[in-house]
Motif scaffolding. Sequence first.
Motif, PDB file in Angstrom:
ATOM      1  N   ASP A   1      -6.552  10.351  -2.504  1.00  0.00           N
ATOM      2  CA  ASP A   1      -5.567   9.649  -3.387  1.00  0.00           C
ATOM      3  C   ASP A   1      -5.915   8.162  -2.772  1.00  0.00           C
ATOM      4  OD1 ASP A   1      -4.722  11.569  -4.914  1.00  0.00           O
ATOM      5  OD2 ASP A   1      -3.612  12.235  -3.197  1.00  0.00           O
ATOM      6  N   SER A   2      -5.351   7.153  -3.696  1.00  0.00           N
ATOM      7  CA  SER A   2      -5.304   5.746  -3.283  1.00  0.00           C
ATOM      8  C   SER A   2      -4.751   5.357  -2.076  1.00  0.00           C
ATOM      9  CB  SER A   2      -5.163   5.106  -4.536  1.00  0.00           C
ATOM     10  OG  SER A   2      -5.109   3.384  -4.214  1.00  0.00           O
ATOM     11  N   ALA A   3      -4.994   4.555  -1.168  1.00  0.00           N
ATOM     12  CA  ALA A   3      -4.107   3.919  -0.084  1.00  0.00           C
ATOM     13  C   ALA A   3      -4.204   2.456  -0.354  1.00  0.00           C
ATOM     14  CB  ALA A   3      -4.733   4.356   1.234  1.00  0.00           C
ATOM     15  N   ARG A   4      -3.805   2.135  -1.570  1.00  0.00           N
ATOM     16  CA  ARG A   4      -3.669   0.661  -1.842  1.00  0.00           C
ATOM     17  C   ARG A   4      -2.620  -0.117  -1.003  1.00  0.00           C
ATOM     18  NH1 ARG A   4      -6.357  -1.694  -6.103  1.00  0.00           N
ATOM     19  NH2 ARG A   4      -7.847  -0.382  -7.152  1.00  0.00           N
ATOM     20  N   THR A   5      -1.629   0.784  -0.992  1.00  0.00           N
ATOM     21  CA  THR A   5      -0.262   0.029  -0.305  1.00  0.00           C
ATOM     22  C   THR A   5      -0.393   0.633   1.193  1.00  0.00           C
ATOM     23  OG1 THR A   5       1.227   1.836  -0.952  1.00  0.00           O
ATOM     24  CG2 THR A   5       0.643  -0.091  -2.372  1.00  0.00           C
ATOM     25  N   ALA A   6       0.362  -0.097   2.196  1.00  0.00           N
ATOM     26  CA  ALA A   6       0.540   0.567   3.461  1.00  0.00           C
ATOM     27  C   ALA A   6       0.972   1.798   3.306  1.00  0.00           C
ATOM     28  CB  ALA A   6       1.376  -0.653   4.437  1.00  0.00           C
ATOM     29  N   ALA A   7       2.166   1.981   2.560  1.00  0.00           N
ATOM     30  CA  ALA A   7       3.065   3.216   2.330  1.00  0.00           C
ATOM     31  C   ALA A   7       2.257   4.416   2.064  1.00  0.00           C
ATOM     32  CB  ALA A   7       4.300   3.037   1.445  1.00  0.00           C
ATOM     33  N   GLU A   8       1.383   4.195   1.059  1.00  0.00           N
ATOM     34  CA  GLU A   8       0.474   5.214   0.791  1.00  0.00           C
ATOM     35  C   GLU A   8      -0.740   5.556   1.886  1.00  0.00           C
ATOM     36  OE1 GLU A   8      -0.073   4.192  -4.193  1.00  0.00           O
ATOM     37  OE2 GLU A   8      -1.559   3.385  -2.918  1.00  0.00           O
ATOM     38  N   ALA A   9      -1.193   4.567   2.428  1.00  0.00           N
ATOM     39  CA  ALA A   9      -2.208   4.686   3.754  1.00  0.00           C
ATOM     40  C   ALA A   9      -1.407   5.615   4.793  1.00  0.00           C
ATOM     41  CB  ALA A   9      -2.605   3.224   4.151  1.00  0.00           C
ATOM     42  N   ALA A  10      -0.288   5.152   5.087  1.00  0.00           N
ATOM     43  CA  ALA A  10       0.378   5.896   6.109  1.00  0.00           C
ATOM     44  C   ALA A  10       1.042   7.127   5.648  1.00  0.00           C
ATOM     45  CB  ALA A  10       1.528   5.136   6.555  1.00  0.00           C
ATOM     46  N   ALA A  11       1.100   7.371   4.727  1.00  0.00           N
ATOM     47  CA  ALA A  11       1.606   8.936   4.184  1.00  0.00           C
ATOM     48  C   ALA A  11       0.233   9.582   4.254  1.00  0.00           C
ATOM     49  CB  ALA A  11       2.041   8.528   2.971  1.00  0.00           C
ATOM     50  N   ALA A  12      -0.818   9.176   3.819  1.00  0.00           N
ATOM     51  CA  ALA A  12      -2.123   9.970   3.631  1.00  0.00           C
ATOM     52  C   ALA A  12      -2.685  10.291   5.176  1.00  0.00           C
ATOM     53  CB  ALA A  12      -3.171   9.163   3.008  1.00  0.00           C
ATOM     54  N   ILE A  13      -2.561   9.396   5.954  1.00  0.00           N
ATOM     55  CA  ILE A  13      -3.057   9.408   7.220  1.00  0.00           C
ATOM     56  C   ILE A  13      -2.113  10.044   8.192  1.00  0.00           C
ATOM     57  CG2 ILE A  13      -3.887   7.866   9.402  1.00  0.00           C
ATOM     58  CD1 ILE A  13      -4.592   5.756   7.423  1.00  0.00           C
ATOM     59  N   GLY A  14      -0.755  10.121   8.135  1.00  0.00           N
ATOM     60  CA  GLY A  14       0.139  10.576   8.842  1.00  0.00           C
ATOM     61  C   GLY A  14       0.528   9.621  10.057  1.00  0.00           C
ATOM     62  N   CYS A  15       0.479   8.360   9.844  1.00  0.00           N
ATOM     63  CA  CYS A  15       0.765   7.372  10.986  1.00  0.00           C
ATOM     64  C   CYS A  15       1.888   6.732  10.559  1.00  0.00           C
ATOM     65  CB  CYS A  15      -0.487   6.463  11.134  1.00  0.00           C
ATOM     66  SG  CYS A  15      -0.745   5.412   9.820  1.00  0.00           S
ATOM     67  N   ASP A  16       2.397   5.880  11.723  1.00  0.00           N
ATOM     68  CA  ASP A  16       3.440   5.032  11.530  1.00  0.00           C
ATOM     69  C   ASP A  16       3.158   3.807  10.481  1.00  0.00           C
ATOM     70  OD1 ASP A  16       5.445   2.901  11.894  1.00  0.00           O
ATOM     71  OD2 ASP A  16       5.682   3.329  13.865  1.00  0.00           O
ATOM     72  N   LEU A  17       3.933   3.383   9.599  1.00  0.00           N
ATOM     73  CA  LEU A  17       3.754   2.292   8.531  1.00  0.00           C
ATOM     74  C   LEU A  17       3.362   1.159   9.364  1.00  0.00           C
ATOM     75  CD1 LEU A  17       3.640   1.249   5.701  1.00  0.00           C
ATOM     76  CD2 LEU A  17       6.228   1.146   6.047  1.00  0.00           C
ATOM     77  N   ALA A  18       3.956   0.929  10.446  1.00  0.00           N
ATOM     78  CA  ALA A  18       3.584  -0.255  11.240  1.00  0.00           C
ATOM     79  C   ALA A  18       2.203  -0.435  11.630  1.00  0.00           C
ATOM     80  CB  ALA A  18       4.782  -0.714  12.216  1.00  0.00           C
ATOM     81  N   ALA A  19       1.563   0.845  11.773  1.00  0.00           N
ATOM     82  CA  ALA A  19       0.199   0.774  12.583  1.00  0.00           C
ATOM     83  C   ALA A  19      -1.033   0.787  11.290  1.00  0.00           C
ATOM     84  CB  ALA A  19      -0.230   2.183  13.224  1.00  0.00           C
ATOM     85  N   ILE A  20      -0.290   0.237  10.111  1.00  0.00           N
ATOM     86  CA  ILE A  20      -1.278   0.011   9.281  1.00  0.00           C
ATOM     87  C   ILE A  20      -1.647  -1.675   9.076  1.00  0.00           C
ATOM     88  CG2 ILE A  20      -1.816  -0.084   6.353  1.00  0.00           C
ATOM     89  CD1 ILE A  20      -1.810   2.738   7.627  1.00  0.00           C
ATOM     90  N   ALA A  21      -2.891  -1.954   9.392  1.00  0.00           N
ATOM     91  CA  ALA A  21      -3.354  -3.103   9.335  1.00  0.00           C
ATOM     92  C   ALA A  21      -3.777  -3.720   7.868  1.00  0.00           C
ATOM     93  CB  ALA A  21      -4.488  -3.441  10.412  1.00  0.00           C
ATOM     94  N   ASN A  22      -2.746  -4.310   7.328  1.00  0.00           N
ATOM     95  CA  ASN A  22      -3.050  -4.871   5.883  1.00  0.00           C
ATOM     96  C   ASN A  22      -3.798  -5.895   6.005  1.00  0.00           C
ATOM     97  OD1 ASN A  22      -1.397  -3.103   4.374  1.00  0.00           O
ATOM     98  ND2 ASN A  22       0.409  -4.246   5.109  1.00  0.00           N
ATOM     99  N   SER A  23      -5.087  -5.923   5.295  1.00  0.00           N
ATOM    100  CA  SER A  23      -6.126  -7.123   4.975  1.00  0.00           C
ATOM    101  C   SER A  23      -5.674  -7.916   3.965  1.00  0.00           C
ATOM    102  CB  SER A  23      -7.310  -6.801   4.722  1.00  0.00           C
ATOM    103  OG  SER A  23      -7.834  -5.977   5.943  1.00  0.00           O
ATOM    104  N   LEU A  24      -4.909  -8.951   4.090  1.00  0.00           N
ATOM    105  CA  LEU A  24      -4.331  -9.856   2.905  1.00  0.00           C
ATOM    106  C   LEU A  24      -4.993 -11.150   2.827  1.00  0.00           C
ATOM    107  CD1 LEU A  24      -0.491  -9.069   3.575  1.00  0.00           C
ATOM    108  CD2 LEU A  24      -2.183  -7.914   2.033  1.00  0.00           C
ATOM    109  N   VAL A  25      -5.294 -11.769   1.730  1.00  0.00           N
ATOM    110  CA  VAL A  25      -5.904 -12.900   1.578  1.00  0.00           C
ATOM    111  C   VAL A  25      -5.130 -13.823   1.122  1.00  0.00           C
ATOM    112  CG1 VAL A  25      -7.776 -14.207   0.618  1.00  0.00           C
ATOM    113  CG2 VAL A  25      -8.313 -11.600   1.268  1.00  0.00           C
ATOM    114  N   PHE A  26      -4.890 -14.944   1.794  1.00  0.00           N
ATOM    115  CA  PHE A  26      -3.938 -16.139   1.329  1.00  0.00           C
ATOM    116  C   PHE A  26      -4.827 -17.243   1.266  1.00  0.00           C
ATOM    117  CE2 PHE A  26      -1.268 -13.208   3.952  1.00  0.00           C
ATOM    118  CZ  PHE A  26      -0.059 -13.207   3.134  1.00  0.00           C
TER     119      PHE A  26
END
Length: 160
Positions: free
Chosen positions: A32-57
Motif C-alpha cells: 500500500d501507499s506510504a505517502r504519509t509518515a503514519a502510513e509508512a510507519a504502520a506498513a514498516i512497523g517502526c516508530d513514527l519518529a523514525a520516518i525520515a520525511n523528504s520535504l521540499v521547501f
Amino acid sequence: MTDAPPLPERSRRVQEHLLAVGVETEIRVLPDSARTAAEAAAAIGCDLAAIANSLVFLADGRPVLVMTSGGHRADLAVLARSVGASEVVMAPPATVRDATGQAIGGVAPVGHPAPLPTFIDSALQAYDVVWAAAGHPHTVMPLTFAQLSDLTAGTVIDVV
C-alpha cells in the motif's frame, strides 16, 4: 520463496545512485501507499519518529530538501532560521517534481536530476535506523543516520 516485486523506474534510479556511492540497503516495495509518515510507519512497523520525511521547501525562493522526523511537523520560522533564509514555504507539487523528478509522498533523499541543498532534522539522530522514501509512494529504504548524512551531504539542523 517468492520473488520481490519489481522496483518502479524512479526507485531503480535511487537504487543505482545508492550502488554508485557504495551504500548497501534494500529498497522495499510496500503493498500500500506510504505517502504519509503514519502510513509508512504502520506498513514498516517502526516508530513514527523514525520516518525520515523528504520535504521540499522554498527557502527565499530556492528549492531545498529537508529530511524531517515523522514525529513532528517542521516549524517554518525555526526552519528559516536554521537554513539561513528570510522566508521558508512548502514547495508546490510541480516544483517538487521538477526539483526531484519524484512525486510528493515518494521523494527519496537522493536520485534527483541535480543535488539539492539538504538539511536533516537533528531528531533523526535518536534512531539506529531511519526509513526514507525510495522514489515512489510504495517504496521505502532503511538507512542509518550516518548513511543519510553522507548520501545527502546534509547539514544537521533543528526544525522545531
